[in-house]
Design a protein around this motif. Structure first.
Motif, PDB file in Angstrom:
ATOM      1  N   LEU A  93       0.829  -1.201   0.000  1.00 36.15           N
ATOM      2  CA  LEU A  93       0.000   0.000   0.000  1.00 36.15           C
ATOM      3  C   LEU A  93       0.867   1.256   0.000  1.00 36.15           C
ATOM      4  N   GLU A  94       1.917   1.259   0.792  1.00 37.24           N
ATOM      5  CA  GLU A  94       2.835   2.405   0.821  1.00 37.24           C
ATOM      6  C   GLU A  94       3.505   2.596  -0.534  1.00 37.24           C
ATOM      7  N   ARG A  95       3.854   1.501  -1.192  1.00 35.38           N
ATOM      8  CA  ARG A  95       4.456   1.577  -2.521  1.00 35.38           C
ATOM      9  C   ARG A  95       3.482   2.180  -3.520  1.00 35.38           C
ATOM     10  N   LEU A  96       2.222   1.744  -3.463  1.00 37.02           N
ATOM     11  CA  LEU A  96       1.212   2.282  -4.378  1.00 37.02           C
ATOM     12  C   LEU A  96       0.953   3.765  -4.136  1.00 37.02           C
ATOM     13  N   VAL A  97       0.898   4.155  -2.871  1.00 35.59           N
ATOM     14  CA  VAL A  97       0.687   5.566  -2.548  1.00 35.59           C
ATOM     15  C   VAL A  97       1.866   6.401  -3.046  1.00 35.59           C
ATOM     16  N   ALA A  98       3.082   5.910  -2.854  1.00 30.57           N
ATOM     17  CA  ALA A  98       4.268   6.631  -3.338  1.00 30.57           C
ATOM     18  C   ALA A  98       4.246   6.744  -4.856  1.00 30.57           C
ATOM     19  N   GLU A  99       3.836   5.688  -5.520  1.00 30.51           N
ATOM     20  CA  GLU A  99       3.748   5.697  -6.990  1.00 30.51           C
ATOM     21  C   GLU A  99       2.705   6.704  -7.451  1.00 30.51           C
ATOM     22  N   LEU A 100       1.540   6.711  -6.814  1.00 28.10           N
ATOM     23  CA  LEU A 100       0.494   7.679  -7.178  1.00 28.10           C
ATOM     24  C   LEU A 100       0.944   9.114  -6.910  1.00 28.10           C
ATOM     25  N   THR A 101       1.619   9.315  -5.804  1.00 27.46           N
ATOM     26  CA  THR A 101       2.114  10.650  -5.465  1.00 27.46           C
ATOM     27  C   THR A 101       3.138  11.116  -6.496  1.00 27.46           C
ATOM     28  N   ALA A 102       4.035  10.230  -6.886  1.00 30.36           N
ATOM     29  CA  ALA A 102       5.053  10.571  -7.885  1.00 30.36           C
ATOM     30  C   ALA A 102       4.402  10.861  -9.225  1.00 30.36           C
ATOM     31  N   THR A 103       3.394  10.095  -9.608  1.00 30.28           N
ATOM     32  CA  THR A 103       2.697  10.311 -10.880  1.00 30.28           C
ATOM     33  C   THR A 103       1.985  11.655 -10.868  1.00 30.28           C
ATOM     34  N   ARG A 104       1.352  11.960  -9.761  1.00 31.76           N
ATOM     35  CA  ARG A 104       0.635  13.230  -9.642  1.00 31.76           C
ATOM     36  C   ARG A 104       1.605  14.427  -9.670  1.00 31.76           C
ATOM     37  N   ALA A 105       2.731  14.253  -9.026  1.00 36.60           N
ATOM     38  CA  ALA A 105       3.720  15.343  -8.967  1.00 36.60           C
ATOM     39  C   ALA A 105       4.365  15.592 -10.317  1.00 36.60           C
ATOM     40  N   SER A 106       4.503  14.560 -11.135  1.00 40.86           N
ATOM     41  CA  SER A 106       5.142  14.702 -12.446  1.00 40.86           C
ATOM     42  C   SER A 106       4.166  15.154 -13.531  1.00 40.86           C
ATOM     43  N   ARG A 107       2.890  15.126 -13.244  1.00 37.70           N
ATOM     44  CA  ARG A 107       1.880  15.533 -14.212  1.00 37.70           C
ATOM     45  C   ARG A 107       1.876  17.056 -14.331  1.00 37.70           C
ATOM     46  N   PRO A 108       1.851  17.565 -15.544  1.00 38.74           N
ATOM     47  CA  PRO A 108       1.795  19.027 -15.695  1.00 38.74           C
ATOM     48  C   PRO A 108       0.453  19.582 -15.235  1.00 38.74           C
ATOM     49  N   THR A 109       0.495  20.735 -14.609  1.00 34.37           N
ATOM     50  CA  THR A 109      -0.751  21.356 -14.150  1.00 34.37           C
ATOM     51  C   THR A 109      -1.390  22.088 -15.310  1.00 34.37           C
ATOM     52  N   ASP A 110      -2.683  22.151 -15.292  1.00 36.53           N
ATOM     53  CA  ASP A 110      -3.429  22.808 -16.394  1.00 36.53           C
ATOM     54  C   ASP A 110      -3.509  24.277 -16.206  1.00 36.53           C
TER      55      ASP A 110
END
Length: 77
Positions: free
Chosen positions: A60-77
């Motif tokens: 679960l911690e790995r998945l949360v870290a992955e989601l956080t990293a994906t969200r942080a790398s996504r460009p903001t609109d």
């Protein structure tokens, strides 16, 4: 003549002792000698359950870290 009274606690202990004996005998008859629960078996089951919880928590911690990293790398609109 000696008259000793039997107290309520004595009766309760006797009934509890008999009940434990009956349950133990019934367990042996139903599950068999090889499948009797023991303190060692219970402890091992607890260790396995703790390991499984730790594995689930790590996943679960790995998945949360992955989601956080994906969200942080996504460009903001």
């Amino acid at each position: 003549m000696s008259t000793e009274s039997i107290g309520l606690t004595t009766i309760s202990r006797t009934v509890a002792s008999l009940a434990v004996g009956v349950v133990h005998t019934l367990e042996r008859a139903v599950v068999g000698e090889a499948h009797m629960r023991t303190a060692r078996g219970n402890a091992w089951e607890a260790v396995c359950a703790d390991r499984a919880k730790a594995d689930q928590r790590a996943e679960l911690e790995r998945l949360v870290a992955e989601l956080t990293a994906t969200r942080a790398s996504r460009p903001t609109d």
